[in-house]
Design a protein around this motif. Structure first.
Motif, PDB file in Angstrom:
ATOM      1  N   GLY A 193       3.954  15.573   2.122  1.00  0.00           N
ATOM      2  CA  GLY A 193       4.438  14.332   2.822  1.00  0.00           C
ATOM      3  C   GLY A 193       3.529  13.871   3.850  1.00  0.00           C
ATOM      4  O   GLY A 193       4.141  13.371   5.075  1.00  0.00           O
ATOM      5  N   ARG A 194       2.161  14.193   3.808  1.00  0.00           N
ATOM      6  CA  ARG A 194       1.184  13.671   4.710  1.00  0.00           C
ATOM      7  C   ARG A 194       0.176  12.953   4.412  1.00  0.00           C
ATOM      8  O   ARG A 194      -0.641  12.590   5.360  1.00  0.00           O
ATOM      9  CB  ARG A 194       0.965  15.112   5.656  1.00  0.00           C
ATOM     10  N   SER A 195       0.140  12.434   3.317  1.00  0.00           N
ATOM     11  CA  SER A 195      -0.918  11.686   2.864  1.00  0.00           C
ATOM     12  C   SER A 195      -1.160  10.252   3.460  1.00  0.00           C
ATOM     13  O   SER A 195      -0.145   9.528   3.394  1.00  0.00           O
ATOM     14  CB  SER A 195      -1.208  11.609   1.410  1.00  0.00           C
ATOM     15  N   SER A 196      -2.084  10.080   4.385  1.00  0.00           N
ATOM     16  CA  SER A 196      -2.225   8.704   5.071  1.00  0.00           C
ATOM     17  C   SER A 196      -1.917   7.407   4.328  1.00  0.00           C
ATOM     18  O   SER A 196      -1.344   6.654   4.996  1.00  0.00           O
ATOM     19  CB  SER A 196      -3.442   8.888   5.930  1.00  0.00           C
ATOM     20  N   GLU A 197      -2.613   7.489   3.112  1.00  0.00           N
ATOM     21  CA  GLU A 197      -2.507   6.050   2.370  1.00  0.00           C
ATOM     22  C   GLU A 197      -0.982   6.115   1.773  1.00  0.00           C
ATOM     23  O   GLU A 197      -0.618   4.980   1.915  1.00  0.00           O
ATOM     24  CB  GLU A 197      -3.453   6.291   1.246  1.00  0.00           C
ATOM     25  N   THR A 198      -0.263   7.283   1.382  1.00  0.00           N
ATOM     26  CA  THR A 198       0.843   6.954   1.040  1.00  0.00           C
ATOM     27  C   THR A 198       1.995   6.674   2.241  1.00  0.00           C
ATOM     28  O   THR A 198       2.908   5.887   2.077  1.00  0.00           O
ATOM     29  CB  THR A 198       1.562   8.316   0.542  1.00  0.00           C
ATOM     30  N   LEU A 199       1.762   7.208   3.234  1.00  0.00           N
ATOM     31  CA  LEU A 199       2.418   6.885   4.464  1.00  0.00           C
ATOM     32  C   LEU A 199       2.466   5.362   4.848  1.00  0.00           C
ATOM     33  O   LEU A 199       3.355   4.660   5.085  1.00  0.00           O
ATOM     34  CB  LEU A 199       2.073   7.572   5.908  1.00  0.00           C
ATOM     35  N   ALA A 200       1.169   4.927   4.828  1.00  0.00           N
ATOM     36  CA  ALA A 200       0.802   3.553   4.981  1.00  0.00           C
ATOM     37  C   ALA A 200       1.398   2.424   3.992  1.00  0.00           C
ATOM     38  O   ALA A 200       2.267   1.497   4.502  1.00  0.00           O
ATOM     39  CB  ALA A 200      -0.484   3.100   5.051  1.00  0.00           C
ATOM     40  N   ALA A 201       1.750   2.984   2.811  1.00  0.00           N
ATOM     41  CA  ALA A 201       2.388   2.383   1.740  1.00  0.00           C
ATOM     42  C   ALA A 201       3.820   1.927   2.018  1.00  0.00           C
ATOM     43  O   ALA A 201       4.393   0.869   1.769  1.00  0.00           O
ATOM     44  CB  ALA A 201       2.202   2.962   0.229  1.00  0.00           C
ATOM     45  N   PHE A 202       4.545   3.388   2.426  1.00  0.00           N
ATOM     46  CA  PHE A 202       5.839   3.242   2.883  1.00  0.00           C
ATOM     47  C   PHE A 202       6.081   2.205   4.027  1.00  0.00           C
ATOM     48  O   PHE A 202       7.142   1.653   3.947  1.00  0.00           O
ATOM     49  CB  PHE A 202       6.100   4.744   3.181  1.00  0.00           C
ATOM     50  N   GLN A 203       5.176   2.252   5.151  1.00  0.00           N
ATOM     51  CA  GLN A 203       5.303   1.693   6.307  1.00  0.00           C
ATOM     52  C   GLN A 203       5.251   0.064   6.073  1.00  0.00           C
ATOM     53  O   GLN A 203       6.031  -0.460   6.664  1.00  0.00           O
ATOM     54  CB  GLN A 203       4.375   1.817   7.279  1.00  0.00           C
ATOM     55  N   ARG A 204       4.729  -0.461   5.041  1.00  0.00           N
ATOM     56  CA  ARG A 204       4.447  -1.574   4.871  1.00  0.00           C
ATOM     57  C   ARG A 204       5.306  -2.249   3.500  1.00  0.00           C
ATOM     58  O   ARG A 204       4.725  -3.359   3.071  1.00  0.00           O
ATOM     59  CB  ARG A 204       2.984  -2.055   4.843  1.00  0.00           C
ATOM     60  N   ALA A 205       5.974  -1.432   2.976  1.00  0.00           N
ATOM     61  CA  ALA A 205       6.917  -1.763   1.730  1.00  0.00           C
ATOM     62  C   ALA A 205       7.632  -2.992   2.208  1.00  0.00           C
ATOM     63  O   ALA A 205       8.198  -3.211   3.475  1.00  0.00           O
ATOM     64  CB  ALA A 205       7.688  -0.507   1.297  1.00  0.00           C
TER      65      ALA A 205
END
Length: 353
Positions: free
Chosen positions: A97-109
């Motif tokens: 749950g810490r992958s930076s790219e996946t976090l960014a995708a969630f933040q900008r959905a």
């Protein structure tokens, strides 16, 4: 936070029992009415990075076969948002749950898109952002993932089944512990016969179609990060259109029962070391090793193919003298909060009962 680490070999040994636990846990979570929006997804978009992205070939294949419009995309491709994708549900996979790219995708959905996180480690930054979460239960895992990866494939199958409306009677995971053990025992002997030559190969190609593309991609990743062997993954039909012409002192991993069988024979007849992982009744031959899998659902097959891959990289790394738990590069921009040595430390572990 990081999940607790065990050795790669311990992950192999514990895997069957862990998968049985994960199946029961995920079934229970999916039965919770709070996850009804996940069941209702009609245009799911799956995202992840690295091994998580490889695993996504499984639900995409299953859901398309059920008539559900879906695709997988690297998290880095939607860091700036989901514009351009016709989706009502973003399903992201990140074991820690810490992958930076996946976090960014969630933040900008885009607003209105339900965000579901599939995790092993909870709590986690990705879970904190999610509207819905499904987790594997903080299962201890190895740095080069064993249980975390196969558990993710299992969970993705159950999620795809929930979205497609698969009856509970068609759940394919009841015998996963014994199937995992049986395939591992067979693979150990087969791979022992090719490990010396395999370790001398300069590169490897993994070739598969359908859901097994996850295995080809995961195999390439494991060979790179564990064995330090240059490796690539290809779709079967694409491999036939020129890619196979570079064969030479290469290890070929071929997954499948269709055109893959003729491909494996063509490669081995030309003198190239080939490992065919198949449910078909194919005999081993010069330069051709075969691991026979039981006939099973596609997602179960991918888990069993991965069991074979794990044994392959364990033996090849030993033959090459490369410590499985070692790593070369620590990229501090790939995980939320950067990396520290706790990401790689191996803890003493007593298997759960």
């Amino acid at each position: 936070m990081s999940g607790s680490r065990i050795t790669f070999l311990q992950g192999q040994a514990d895997q069957g029992a862990a998968l049985a636990r994960i199946a029961e846990r995920v079934r229970t979570q999916l039965a919770d009415p709070a996850l009804a929006p996940l069941h209702a997804a009609r245009r799911p978009l799956f995202t992840g990075i690295g091994a998580s992205y490889a695993a996504l070939a499984v639900p995409v294949q299953q859901l398309r076969a059920a008539g559900v419009v879906t695709q997988r995309v690297l998290s880095s491709e939607i860091e700036t948002g989901t514009a351009g994708f016709d989706t009502d549900a973003l399903i992201a996979v990140s074991q820690g749950g810490r992958s930076s790219e996946t976090l960014a995708a969630f933040q900008r959905a885009a607003p209105g898109i339900t965000r579901t996180a599939l995790l092993n480690v909870v709590p986690s930054p990705l879970g904190d952002l999610a509207d819905l979460t499904v987790d594997l239960g903080n299962e201890p895992d190895s740095y080069a993932s064993t249980i975390g990866y196969t558990g993710t494939v299992l969970a993705l199958d159950l999620i795809a089944g929930a979205i497609a409306g698969r009856p509970a009677t068609e759940d394919p995971w009841e015998r996963i512990a014994e199937q995992t053990t049986a395939v591992h025992e067979q693979a150990t002997g087969v791979i022992a016969g090719l490990r010396e030559r395999g370790a001398r190969c300069i590169a490897s190609d993994g070739v598969a179609a359908g859901a097994s593309r996850a295995s080809a991609e995961e195999g390439a990743l494991l060979l790179r990060e564990v064995v330090r062997m240059t490796a690539a993954a290809s779709a079967t039909r694409n491999y036939l259109h020129g890619e196979m012409e570079s064969a030479g002192n290469t290890l070929h991993l071929v997954f499948g029962d269709g055109r893959e069988i003729e491909l494996a024979r063509s490669l081995s007849d030309a003198g190239h070391l080939t490992l065919l992982i198949t449910t078909a009744e194919i005999e081993a031959a010069d330069h051709l090793a075969v691991v026979r899998l039981p006939r099973c659902a596609d997602a179960v097959r991918v888990v069993l193919e991965t069991v074979v891959l794990q044994e392959l990289v364990a033996q090849l790394s030993d033959e090459r003298g490369v410590p499985i738990e070692s790593f070369v590069f620590a990229n501090d921009d790939t995980k939320e909060g950067g990396l520290d040595m706790s990401d790689f430390e191996v803890a003493a572990h007593t298997p759960a009962s």
